[in-house]
Design a protein around this motif. Structure first.
Motif, PDB file in Angstrom:
ATOM      1  N   ASN A  53       5.261  42.638  60.718  1.00  0.00           N
ATOM      2  CA  ASN A  53       4.811  43.250  62.070  1.00  0.00           C
ATOM      3  C   ASN A  53       4.605  44.733  61.871  1.00  0.00           C
ATOM      4  O   ASN A  53       5.661  45.348  61.689  1.00  0.00           O
ATOM      5  CB  ASN A  53       5.709  43.052  63.195  1.00  0.00           C
ATOM      6  N   LYS A  54       3.392  45.335  61.730  1.00  0.00           N
ATOM      7  CA  LYS A  54       3.124  46.900  61.928  1.00  0.00           C
ATOM      8  C   LYS A  54       3.556  47.470  63.058  1.00  0.00           C
ATOM      9  O   LYS A  54       3.619  48.862  62.838  1.00  0.00           O
ATOM     10  CB  LYS A  54       1.627  46.881  61.318  1.00  0.00           C
ATOM     11  N   ASN A  55       3.649  46.765  64.345  1.00  0.00           N
ATOM     12  CA  ASN A  55       3.899  47.479  65.411  1.00  0.00           C
ATOM     13  C   ASN A  55       5.336  47.583  65.725  1.00  0.00           C
ATOM     14  O   ASN A  55       5.815  47.782  66.788  1.00  0.00           O
ATOM     15  CB  ASN A  55       3.155  46.966  66.376  1.00  0.00           C
ATOM     16  N   LYS A 130       1.642  54.275  54.189  1.00  0.00           N
ATOM     17  CA  LYS A 130       2.191  54.657  55.593  1.00  0.00           C
ATOM     18  C   LYS A 130       3.488  54.634  55.529  1.00  0.00           C
ATOM     19  O   LYS A 130       4.285  53.874  54.992  1.00  0.00           O
ATOM     20  CB  LYS A 130       1.588  53.804  56.706  1.00  0.00           C
ATOM     21  N   ASP A 132       5.753  54.746  58.245  1.00  0.00           N
ATOM     22  CA  ASP A 132       6.385  53.906  59.149  1.00  0.00           C
ATOM     23  C   ASP A 132       5.980  52.539  59.055  1.00  0.00           C
ATOM     24  O   ASP A 132       6.007  51.784  60.141  1.00  0.00           O
ATOM     25  CB  ASP A 132       6.086  54.430  60.366  1.00  0.00           C
ATOM     26  N   GLU A 133       5.485  51.966  57.870  1.00  0.00           N
ATOM     27  CA  GLU A 133       5.053  50.535  57.802  1.00  0.00           C
ATOM     28  C   GLU A 133       5.746  50.195  56.721  1.00  0.00           C
ATOM     29  O   GLU A 133       5.461  50.857  55.307  1.00  0.00           O
ATOM     30  CB  GLU A 133       3.670  50.296  57.860  1.00  0.00           C
ATOM     31  N   SER A 134       6.158  48.583  56.434  1.00  0.00           N
ATOM     32  CA  SER A 134       6.691  48.143  55.308  1.00  0.00           C
ATOM     33  C   SER A 134       5.509  47.883  54.059  1.00  0.00           C
ATOM     34  O   SER A 134       4.412  47.545  54.672  1.00  0.00           O
ATOM     35  CB  SER A 134       7.378  46.798  55.368  1.00  0.00           C
ATOM     36  N   VAL A 137       3.776  44.705  54.569  1.00  0.00           N
ATOM     37  CA  VAL A 137       2.735  44.604  55.591  1.00  0.00           C
ATOM     38  C   VAL A 137       1.253  45.304  55.249  1.00  0.00           C
ATOM     39  O   VAL A 137       0.248  44.649  55.245  1.00  0.00           O
ATOM     40  CB  VAL A 137       3.146  45.514  56.964  1.00  0.00           C
ATOM     41  N   GLN A 138       1.581  46.400  54.377  1.00  0.00           N
ATOM     42  CA  GLN A 138       0.256  47.138  54.079  1.00  0.00           C
ATOM     43  C   GLN A 138      -0.411  46.501  52.843  1.00  0.00           C
ATOM     44  O   GLN A 138      -1.741  46.535  52.654  1.00  0.00           O
ATOM     45  CB  GLN A 138       0.688  48.594  53.349  1.00  0.00           C
ATOM     46  N   SER A 140      -0.290  42.961  52.721  1.00  0.00           N
ATOM     47  CA  SER A 140      -0.213  41.775  52.971  1.00  0.00           C
ATOM     48  C   SER A 140      -1.073  40.723  52.589  1.00  0.00           C
ATOM     49  O   SER A 140      -1.169  39.652  52.526  1.00  0.00           O
ATOM     50  CB  SER A 140       0.257  41.630  54.507  1.00  0.00           C
TER      51      SER A 140
END
Length: 371
Positions: A53-55, A130, A132-134, A137-138, A140
């Motif tokens: 979940n990016k959010n 980024k 602030d993102e795993s 996620v980036q 995926s």
């Protein structure tokens, strides 16, 4: 996916969860109130959502998880800390970023970052990701990550926040209804798994209309507990413009707000347990809450025997639940100030018959002056 273990630390509160090993089928977390059972479930839920979940709001946590996807064994670790960028210090805005992350398959580091140093398998150069993102996620959509993400999405924290009084407004329901019809029209052999993460209300509607065999399975389990129920349906409450669950009891229709909380919750549990995706991970906090004695027996049996493909991690204080689950499947949770420890029943000295296991545990706590 099978979750093998987790270790976790809340860097803000300094709460540490020592490494907890999980069984492939069911793990029962047993312990007094406040020792950290729910924190273990919350740590699992947060970490797995963080991977997909990016959010998701970042929190100052550090964790490592071991898990299997098919026959491959992975370890995913991360550390999230305050961003020390001067701009944020001046604005007094607290922001957190990933300062460390690694996905490791036995023998191979698939992706790793330490601050600004990032390495991804198959890439000579990696664009700055980024903060602030795993990385999961980036990346995926990459072929070496996508199957992992598919499995990590199979998380069902049923009892963490079950809203059994939820309903869907008519406009939203009609939108879902049209999308479901369109999907099935495109592929008349579409498996139910595509809909397995939808709310219970929609799953009842879908199974009754498009997957009658699964609905029969649901209704048979409900009927076993509540002989008086002749039908389950999704109907509109015209006074409120909401769609909600309704049951037929001896020819009388009862709307969702007229059904007892225990009965409604039991129906929800049955729907969830029968409609989950294969090989899913299910988190249930205090399984017995809001359920009658008869419901506990039947649902425990359903949990233990109906879905052998699922992995359950549950908490409970109820003797019926604790005595039905072999003490070989227990993890006894204790807390030493800010450290959450776990120990097997055998290591704890609970070695008698299963019938006496709960009472032996209680007697041990009484002897130690804990209750």
């Amino acid at each position: 996916m099978k979750l093998d273990w987790i270790e976790f630390e809340n860097l803000r509160t300094e709460l540490k969860i020592k490494k907890v090993l999980f069984n492939k089928d069911i793990t029962l977390l047993v312990g007094l109130s406040g020792v950290g059972k729910t924190q273990i479930l919350s740590a699992i839920e947060y970490s797995l959502k963080l991977a997909v979940n990016k959010n998701l709001r970042l929190e100052p946590y550090a964790a490592s998880l071991g898990f299997h996807v098919d026959d491959k064994e992975y370890v995913w670790s991360y550390r999230i800390e305050q961003d020390l960028n001067e701009d944020f210090i001046e604005s007094k805005e607290m922001k957190y970023v990933f300062t460390y992350e690694e996905l490791f398959e036995v023998g191979t580091s698939i992706m790793k970052r330490e601050l600004d140093n990032v390495q991804v398998i198959g890439y000579d150069k990696v664009p700055t990701p980024k903060k602030d993102e795993s990385l999961l996620v980036q990346y995926s959509e990459e072929k070496f990550i996508k199957p992992i993400i598919t499995e990590l999405l199979k998380l069902y924290p049923i009892e963490m926040d079950m809203d059994v009084r939820g309903a869907i407004d008519r406009e939203s329901f009609n939108m879902f209804k049209a999308k479901i019809k369109e999907n099935i029209k495109k592929n008349d052999k579409l498996g139910f798994e595509k809909f397995s993460h939808l709310p219970v209300l929609l799953k009842i509607y879908i199974t009754k209309k498009y997957y009658p065999e699964k609905f029969v399975q649901i209704f048979s389990a409900v009927k076993e507990l509540f002989l008086e129920i002749n039908d389950i349906d999704i109907v509109e409450d015209t006074a409120r413009d909401f769609l909600m669950v309704a049951i037929d009891v001896y020819g009388k229709k009862l709307m969702q707000h007229e059904i007892s909380n225990g009965m409604l919750k039991t129906i929800y549990y049955i729907v969830e347990l029968i409609t989950m995706s294969e090989n899913s991970l299910v988190l249930i906090d205090e399984f017995e809450n809001g359920l009658g004695v008869n419901c506990i027996d039947v649902l425990a049996e359903l949990l233990l025997s109906e879905r052998n493909d699922l992995q359950f991690i549950i908490t409970s204080h109820h003797p019926k639940i604790i005595n039905q689950i072999s003490n070989k499947k227990w993890k006894i949770i204790e807390r030493d100030i800010a450290t959450v420890n776990n120990i097997s029943a055998e290591e704890y000295g609970i070695t008698h018959s299963q019938h006496d296991a709960y009472f032996n545990l209680i007697n041990r706590w009484e002897y130690e002056g804990k209750i």
